[in-house]
Design an enzyme around this catalytic site. Sequence first.
Site, mmCIF file in Angstrom:
data_model
loop_
_atom_site.group_PDB
_atom_site.id
_atom_site.type_symbol
_atom_site.label_atom_id
_atom_site.label_comp_id
_atom_site.label_asym_id
_atom_site.label_seq_id
_atom_site.Cartn_x
_atom_site.Cartn_y
_atom_site.Cartn_z
ATOM 1 N N ARG A 115 -12.482 16.378 -34.054
ATOM 2 C CA ARG A 115 -11.969 17.315 -33.236
ATOM 3 C C ARG A 115 -12.260 18.706 -33.829
ATOM 4 N NH1 ARG A 115 -11.550 15.819 -28.306
ATOM 5 N NH2 ARG A 115 -9.777 14.593 -27.487
ATOM 6 N N TYR A 149 0.773 -1.121 0.143
ATOM 7 C CA TYR A 149 0.021 -0.014 -0.099
ATOM 8 C C TYR A 149 0.931 1.246 0.034
ATOM 9 C CZ TYR A 149 -3.759 3.168 0.826
ATOM 10 O OH TYR A 149 -4.858 4.099 0.637
ATOM 11 N N PHE A 187 -18.158 15.716 -25.849
ATOM 12 C CA PHE A 187 -17.730 14.736 -27.034
ATOM 13 C C PHE A 187 -17.643 13.385 -26.626
ATOM 14 C CE2 PHE A 187 -13.458 14.225 -25.708
ATOM 15 C CZ PHE A 187 -13.461 15.375 -24.901
ATOM 16 N N LYS A 241 0.100 7.937 -23.251
ATOM 17 C CA LYS A 241 0.642 8.326 -24.658
ATOM 18 C C LYS A 241 2.221 7.741 -24.636
ATOM 19 C CE LYS A 241 -3.234 11.254 -24.608
ATOM 20 N NZ LYS A 241 -3.978 11.580 -23.542
ATOM 21 N N ASP A 279 2.389 20.594 -20.411
ATOM 22 C CA ASP A 279 1.624 19.363 -20.700
ATOM 23 C C ASP A 279 2.680 18.363 -21.246
ATOM 24 O OD1 ASP A 279 0.140 17.239 -21.652
ATOM 25 O OD2 ASP A 279 -1.682 18.444 -21.838
ATOM 26 N N PHE A 288 -6.503 22.109 -24.528
ATOM 27 C CA PHE A 288 -6.731 20.699 -24.526
ATOM 28 C C PHE A 288 -8.063 20.519 -23.807
ATOM 29 C CE2 PHE A 288 -6.904 16.151 -23.564
ATOM 30 C CZ PHE A 288 -6.983 15.672 -24.640
ATOM 31 N N THR A 289 -8.975 19.561 -23.998
ATOM 32 C CA THR A 289 -10.526 19.405 -23.569
ATOM 33 C C THR A 289 -10.296 19.258 -22.062
ATOM 34 O OG1 THR A 289 -10.088 16.855 -23.985
ATOM 35 C CG2 THR A 289 -11.304 18.623 -25.684
#
Length: 460
Positions: free
Chosen positions: A385, A75, A452, A261, A218, A127-128
């Site tokens: 997009r 943990y 979306f 990614k 980012d 970015f969303t």
Amino acid sequence: MIDYSKYPAEPFRIKSVEPVHMINRAQREQVIKEAGYNTFLINSEDVYIDLLTDSGTNAMSDRQWGGLMVGDEAYAGSRNFHHLEDTVREYFGFKHLVPTHQGRGAENILSQIAIKPGQYVPGNMYFTTTRYHQERNGGIFVDVIRDEAHDASLSIPFKGDIDLNKLQKLIDEKGAENIAYLCLAVTVNLAGGQPVSMANMRAVRELTNKYGIKIFFDATRCVENAYFIKEQEEGYADKSIAEIVHEMFSYGDGCTMSGKKDCLVNIGGFLCMNDEELFMKAKEMVVVYEGMPSYGGMAGRDMEAMAIGLKESMQYEYIQHRILQVRYLGDLLLEAGIPIIEPVGGHAVFLDARRFCPHLTQDQFPAQSLAANLYVECGVRSMERGIVSAGRDPHTGENHRPKLETVRLTIPRRVYTYKHMDVVAEGVKKLYKHRETIRGLRFAYEPKQLRFFTARFEFI
Ligand SMILES: *Cc1c(COP(=O)(O)O)cnc(C)c1O
């Protein structure tokens, strides 16, 4: 015949496979109707080639699978956390690491601890999920990307760069104390996966330093960005990908990362920072939303796979093949006269729905309909997009109207071959021949947030 000097063959052998098959056209028509013409709502089993996203769709290496077996599921204080922490420190150079379940977990925490209501958060295009968390915490997003990024057909390098004049103007008008931090995305997803040059990052650092404004990257596609710098920016041809990534992040104060990614895994993310006080605050938040600061919503084995994946992503052969495979698909479409965002970016080829469907207005959701029609045409799943993804302004309730109205054909890492790219290109070309049959859509159901993902549509 593929020119392998331009597009290198896969730098891996295939050790495990997942069979796919195509359902017939009548079935695909039924599937997309039931999905409310939203490709997010199609079952994976009904898709032949899945280019919905490059997020969490990566194929892991044999070493990463091996790493799963040495997961330390304690943990607290898992050894895999320390491996991940050491790896991120080595490549990114940031002092502190806070693991999260995925990128938006990191965005949630950063936005809560670093934005005061009413403060501005400049960024190179939105970015969303990033903008959502900024706005949810009272931040006001301001786009400071260079104008050229909004022009789909303009093929110039480093379209993701920040316009220093726009940033200076924002500082002059609003005052540095009213700017929470600058969010610097590398590469810029919604601009078409466009990279940011090292020169620009350096200049942005110099400018923000004058005013004491922090920079948070980012970092989601930082390895892809590094490849473009090596390929196209003077002075970087002989530098390794790892050296370039390290220099990029030397201009920042921290980053958010979606491990789904460029870390070559299926789940995970993290937040980094140098500032001690901010780190203490982040640790206080991570236990509320994610888990202990030594796992943040990830299993020990996931952190191990991520540490190994991050290291693999820095290998030149990997990233070269990755970028050039995407470019291969883009080049096939360009040769056929299909309108796409140029130049081709790092993770996807973006169809330009404005030019693909000139008979539709933006209010008829051309990109949404184009993605639905492409699925029916050839079983390839892509993503809108454009205006649907952009959502509404939280204050006025009006639709954001992005200049770019696109369909993203996103290439998962190490998953598909050049042959698959040929099949995708053939499908797009076939649809392009009868593009005037693509009809406009309207909402049947419009969710309040990040619409979306789960919206449903019907033909006008
Ligand atoms: C995917 C993505 C995110 C969000 O990450 P998740 O892991 O999906 O939560 C943030 N920024 C960019 C640029 C992304 O592509």
